[in-house]
Motif scaffolding. Structure first.
Motif, PDB file in Angstrom:
ATOM      1  N   LEU A 409       0.827  -1.207   0.000  1.00 11.52           N
ATOM      2  CA  LEU A 409       0.000   0.000   0.000  1.00 11.52           C
ATOM      3  C   LEU A 409       0.861   1.255   0.000  1.00 11.52           C
ATOM      4  CD1 LEU A 409      -2.813  -1.025   2.535  1.00 11.52           C
ATOM      5  CD2 LEU A 409      -2.962  -0.938   0.032  1.00 11.52           C
ATOM      6  N   ARG A 410       1.963   1.243   0.774  1.00  7.95           N
ATOM      7  CA  ARG A 410       2.862   2.407   0.791  1.00  7.95           C
ATOM      8  C   ARG A 410       3.519   2.611  -0.564  1.00  7.95           C
ATOM      9  NH1 ARG A 410       3.962   0.494   6.125  1.00  7.95           N
ATOM     10  NH2 ARG A 410       5.702  -0.752   5.354  1.00  7.95           N
ATOM     11  N   PRO A 448      13.861   4.407  -4.765  1.00  6.12           N
ATOM     12  CA  PRO A 448      13.806   3.389  -5.821  1.00  6.12           C
ATOM     13  C   PRO A 448      12.447   3.409  -6.506  1.00  6.12           C
ATOM     14  CG  PRO A 448      14.656   2.452  -3.785  1.00  6.12           C
ATOM     15  CD  PRO A 448      14.121   3.805  -3.449  1.00  6.12           C
ATOM     16  N   MET A 449      12.465   3.212  -7.802  1.00  8.29           N
ATOM     17  CA  MET A 449      11.224   3.202  -8.566  1.00  8.29           C
ATOM     18  C   MET A 449      10.374   1.993  -8.170  1.00  8.29           C
ATOM     19  SD  MET A 449       9.462   4.841 -10.754  1.00  8.29           S
ATOM     20  CE  MET A 449       7.928   4.520 -11.596  1.00  8.29           C
ATOM     21  N   PRO A 450       9.178   2.213  -7.609  1.00 10.75           N
ATOM     22  CA  PRO A 450       8.342   1.082  -7.177  1.00 10.75           C
ATOM     23  C   PRO A 450       7.660   0.408  -8.357  1.00 10.75           C
ATOM     24  CG  PRO A 450       7.202   3.137  -6.760  1.00 10.75           C
ATOM     25  CD  PRO A 450       8.558   3.516  -7.294  1.00 10.75           C
ATOM     26  N   ALA A 451       7.297  -0.854  -8.141  1.00 10.53           N
ATOM     27  CA  ALA A 451       6.547  -1.601  -9.143  1.00 10.53           C
ATOM     28  C   ALA A 451       5.056  -1.365  -8.951  1.00 10.53           C
ATOM     29  CB  ALA A 451       6.860  -3.092  -9.046  1.00 10.53           C
ATOM     30  N   ASN A 452       4.310  -1.614  -9.996  1.00 10.82           N
ATOM     31  CA  ASN A 452       2.867  -1.426  -9.942  1.00 10.82           C
ATOM     32  C   ASN A 452       2.200  -2.764  -9.598  1.00 10.82           C
ATOM     33  OD1 ASN A 452       0.300  -0.462 -10.109  1.00 10.82           O
ATOM     34  ND2 ASN A 452       0.279  -0.219 -12.334  1.00 10.82           N
ATOM     35  N   HIS A 453       1.913  -2.972  -8.296  1.00 13.49           N
ATOM     36  CA  HIS A 453       1.318  -4.215  -7.818  1.00 13.49           C
ATOM     37  C   HIS A 453      -0.130  -3.986  -7.422  1.00 13.49           C
ATOM     38  CE1 HIS A 453       5.108  -6.303  -7.867  1.00 13.49           C
ATOM     39  NE2 HIS A 453       5.656  -5.439  -7.020  1.00 13.49           N
ATOM     40  N   THR A 454      -0.890  -5.081  -7.442  1.00 11.55           N
ATOM     41  CA  THR A 454      -2.230  -5.074  -6.866  1.00 11.55           C
ATOM     42  C   THR A 454      -2.137  -5.605  -5.446  1.00 11.55           C
ATOM     43  OG1 THR A 454      -3.251  -5.449  -9.027  1.00 11.55           O
ATOM     44  CG2 THR A 454      -4.581  -5.938  -7.069  1.00 11.55           C
TER      45      THR A 454
END
Length: 742
Positions: A409-410, A448-454
């Motif tokens: 969520l963060r 760091p570039m975050p990933a797009n997760h569900t």
């Protein structure tokens, strides 16, 4: 045996039967096998119920008290004139006589508690901690407990009871036991020894991994708590997986992309394997008399650690979600035959059936030990341990899932900030690389570039793993978040070590005892034999210490034990119920325990357990042929395991692992049918049937109507519904049989 229970039994036996010194009989049994040489004079064509190898000689028929000295003296009879052994009288610091026949004595447990702890330690192993919780969660949660306990009742406990009883009655290892039941079944004991050898190879590899993690747990912070830096950001493989996965697959195993690529030789795994085998040798070098001092630690310590983790787990956020996820019943799963199959195999392998270790352990027991009570006690303890371990594991997994869900969520909030601060259509950097942007409050952030997760909590709970993945990835990830994480990590891996090492004791004890009973090296001391065996195993286990070693480990884990053990246990049931004689076996148990086994046990041994194993074995083969067999291959780019087909040479190796143990069963039987004897006929172990019958007040058993209908028991001693066996000989005819043999 000089403990309080023994003293109470001694006093009660004197009060109830002053003419029978029961403790004298027990000491005599522990210190010698009172047999005549003519028991091995000739081979007989009669096997099973008519096998003269089961001649019972009660000590009371050979000894009578001297009214002058109070000592026992040899009764002169016709056997003495045939070259019978001269039995020497010794005193053992008390009023009781101890008889020895000059032969090498078999080891014995120093107390009943030691035997129970060793057997519990052998049965309760790593599978209780890292396999049962996964299977329960995967196969219907609380609904899985229904097939689990059904399989325990019809398969697990009956075969457990059978192995303890036959080992205690015949007082030999697996090879010696089944050779005496019938020379045609000698291959069953060899098969058990080969399977135990193969399983010991890869099982000790787990112990070596545990040793590595145990040593590294003394670092603060833990080396698997964060990803290592790599250039402009975090190491890509670590970022797309997790710090614990990265440390396991890359830093510990240095795993290769597939089984066909061996990769580099792993020196730290090799060194850890040497250390693990050396520890096993130290524990087993002196035999059972030495390892008994260790089982008090290895059997009790895991329960202490599990209790500590339980109280730690119930205080964690999200623990209720984990436990609820584990035991929420999914009743539709009961319609899936695979669920019943996995419940049966879990019961079978978690109790350690078919390895020969239980038979070896029971052969060191006093002849009057209550093996029925032991079987029920250890089996239920094993299953209750699995349930308790499931509570502990999933309370921690629930905590871990909450942490990952909150972190997800963060990251999604951070991704929304980045997208809002950049121009639409502007290319974004690769996942994991550092990225600078202006936050809405005007500050610059470099993250760091975050990933797009569900983000889904239920998905995180469903990702629970089995085997090494549970111990070295998921559980360590949760421990990272504990206060004083190194302390909890040390506790956890010391628990895994003790769980593994005492199971390894029983597995290797089955091999050593079988080699000893076969007299392959009659002049070799046991500590030297154990050292040679451990050295050979250590050299062979180096196949697990390269980049593809984990895949070889999976191959052994999948094929070396499953099918062979089912075949071995099936042959054990057939050997006892159809060759040895079910009625004779029931009488033996009555002599040892004072109570005849319930009709339920007899029905399981003759019908229910063999049928259950045939169904499981058939379903296993159907599943392999219809669905194929795969192994988890690590993909460093995506940071996850993917299923891959076994190459042809690996399938040939899997077939070899199955055949190298199971082929001994038909080979030995065929060789015997053509008149070739692979093993010399041994003297049967001393079994004081007359003393036991008098002490327990046992009278001749008259078959009940249910026994006549179900098993074909008849008053003339024959049995069998379709094909009755010949009448078994009476114990009173033993002397006549001995005359015929000579």
């Amino acid at each position: 045996m000089a403990n309080s229970a023994h003293l109470v039994r001694r006093q009660s036996s004197r009060e109830l039967r002053p003419q029978k010194s029961y403790d004298r009989m027990e000491l005599r049994e522990l210190h010698g096998r009172l047999l005549s040489n003519d028991a091995t004079a000739a081979n007989s064509v009669n096997y099973g119920s008519l096998n003269p190898g089961f001649t019972d000689e009660s000590a009371t028929s050979d000894k009578e008290p001297d009214t002058v000295t109070g000592k026992a003296t040899k009764k002169k009879d016709k056997k003495e004139g045939k070259g019978a052994k001269k039995l020497d009288l010794e005193r053992d610091g008390g009023d009781d006589a101890v008889f020895t026949d000059g032969d090498e004595e078999r080891d014995s447990w120093d107390s009943k508690l030691t035997f129970l702890l060793a057997t519990i330690g052998y049965a309760v192993g790593l599978g209780n901690v890292w396999r049962f919780p996964y299977l329960a969660q995967k196969n219907g949660g609380g609904a899985f407990l229904i097939p689990y306990f059904i399989m325990l009742m019809i398969e697990g406990m009956p075969i457990f009871f059978l192995e303890l009883a036959i080992g205690q009655r015949l007082r030999k290892g697996a090879t010696g036991v089944w050779t005496q039941v019938s020379p045609y079944l000698a291959g069953v004991g060899i098969a058990s020894a080969v399977v135990s050898f193969n399983v010991a190879l890869y099982y000790n590899t787990i112990i070596s991994w545990v040793l590595l993690y145990f040593v590294k747990s003394f670092q603060d912070p833990l080396p698997w708590s964060s990803c290592p830096p790599s250039g402009n950001g975090t190491d890509h493989e670590c970022y797309v997986s997790s710090p614990t996965q990265y440390f396991w697959y890359r830093k510990t195993l240095d795993i290769s992309p597939s089984i066909t690529e061996p990769g580099n030789f792993n020196l730290q795994i090799a060194g850890s394997l040497v250390a693990a085998w050396f520890l096993v040798y130290l524990c087993l070098s002196k035999g059972i008399a030495s390892s008994t001092k260790i089982v008090y630690v290895t059997a009790i310590f895991p329960y202490v650690v599990l209790i500590l983790f339980f109280f730690r787990g119930v205080t964690l956020e999200g623990m209720s979600d984990g436990i609820f996820h584990l035991f929420t019943p999914k009743w539709e799963k009961l319609q899936d035959p695979v669920v019943w199959l996995e419940a049966g195999t879990q019961i079978f392998f978690s109790l350690g059936l078919g390895f020969g270790g239980l038979i070896a352990f029971a052969s060191y027991n006093p002849v009057n030990n209550n093996c029925c009570r032991d079987a029920i006690t250890v089996s239920l303890t094993n299953c209750m341990t699995s349930l308790f371990a499931g509570l502990v594991i999933f309370s921690v997994i629930g905590f871990k899932a909450h942490l990952i869900h909150n972190e997800c969520l963060r990251e999604q909030d951070l991704l929304h900030l980045i997208l809002n601060s950049t121009t639409p259509g502007e290319p974004l950097p690769p996942v994991g690389t550092l990225f600078s942007f202006r936050a809405p409050n005007g500050t610059f952030l470099n993250v760091p570039m975050p990933a797009n997760h569900t983000c889904n909590l239920q998905d995180e709970l469903d990702r629970s793993a089995s085997g090494p993945g549970l111990a070295f990835i998921i559980f360590t990830e949760a421990i990272n978040q504990f206060k004083f994480a190194p302390f909890w990590s040390i506790l956890f891996f010391s628990m895994l070590f003790t769980l593994g090492i005492d199971s390894q004791f029983g597995t290797l004890e089955g091999v050593v005892t079988s080699i000893t009973d076969m007299k392959l090296f009659p002049n070799l001391r046991k500590e030297i034999l154990t050292g040679i065996l451990c050295s050979i195993c250590c050299c062979l286990s180096m196949m697990f210490s390269h980049g593809a070693g984990n895949y070889i480990f999976v191959l052994f884990d999948s094929f070396s034990g499953n099918v062979p053990l089912l075949i071995i246990a099936f042959c054990e049931c057939v050997g006892v119920a159809y060759i040895y004689g079910l009625s004779r076996f029931a009488e033996d148990i009555q002599l040892m325990t004072g109570k005849r086994p319930h009709l339920y046990w007899l029905f399981c041994w003759k019908y229910l357990s063999p049928c259950a194993m045939i169904i499981i074995l058939t379903a296993s083969w159907i599943k392999i042929f219809t669905e194929g067999s795969t192994y988890p291959r690590w993909n460093a780019e995506t940071g996850e395991s993917v299923d891959a087909e076994w190459p042809g040479w690996a399938l040939c190796m899997a077939l070899l692992l199955v055949l190298m143990s199971t082929l001994w069963i038909p080979i030995v039987a065929i060789a015997r049918a053509f008149g070739h004897t692979l093993f010399q006929k041994e003297e049967p172990a001393w079994f004081p049937s007359d003393d036991l019958r008098d002490f327990h007040g046992i009278v001749a058993h008259e078959p009940t109507a249910a026994e006549q209908f179900l098993f074909g028991f008849r008053e003339d001693g024959t049995e069998g519904v379709c094909c009755p066996t010949k009448a078994r000989k009476n114990d009173d005819d033993d002397d006549d049989d001995d005359d015929q043999l000579n």
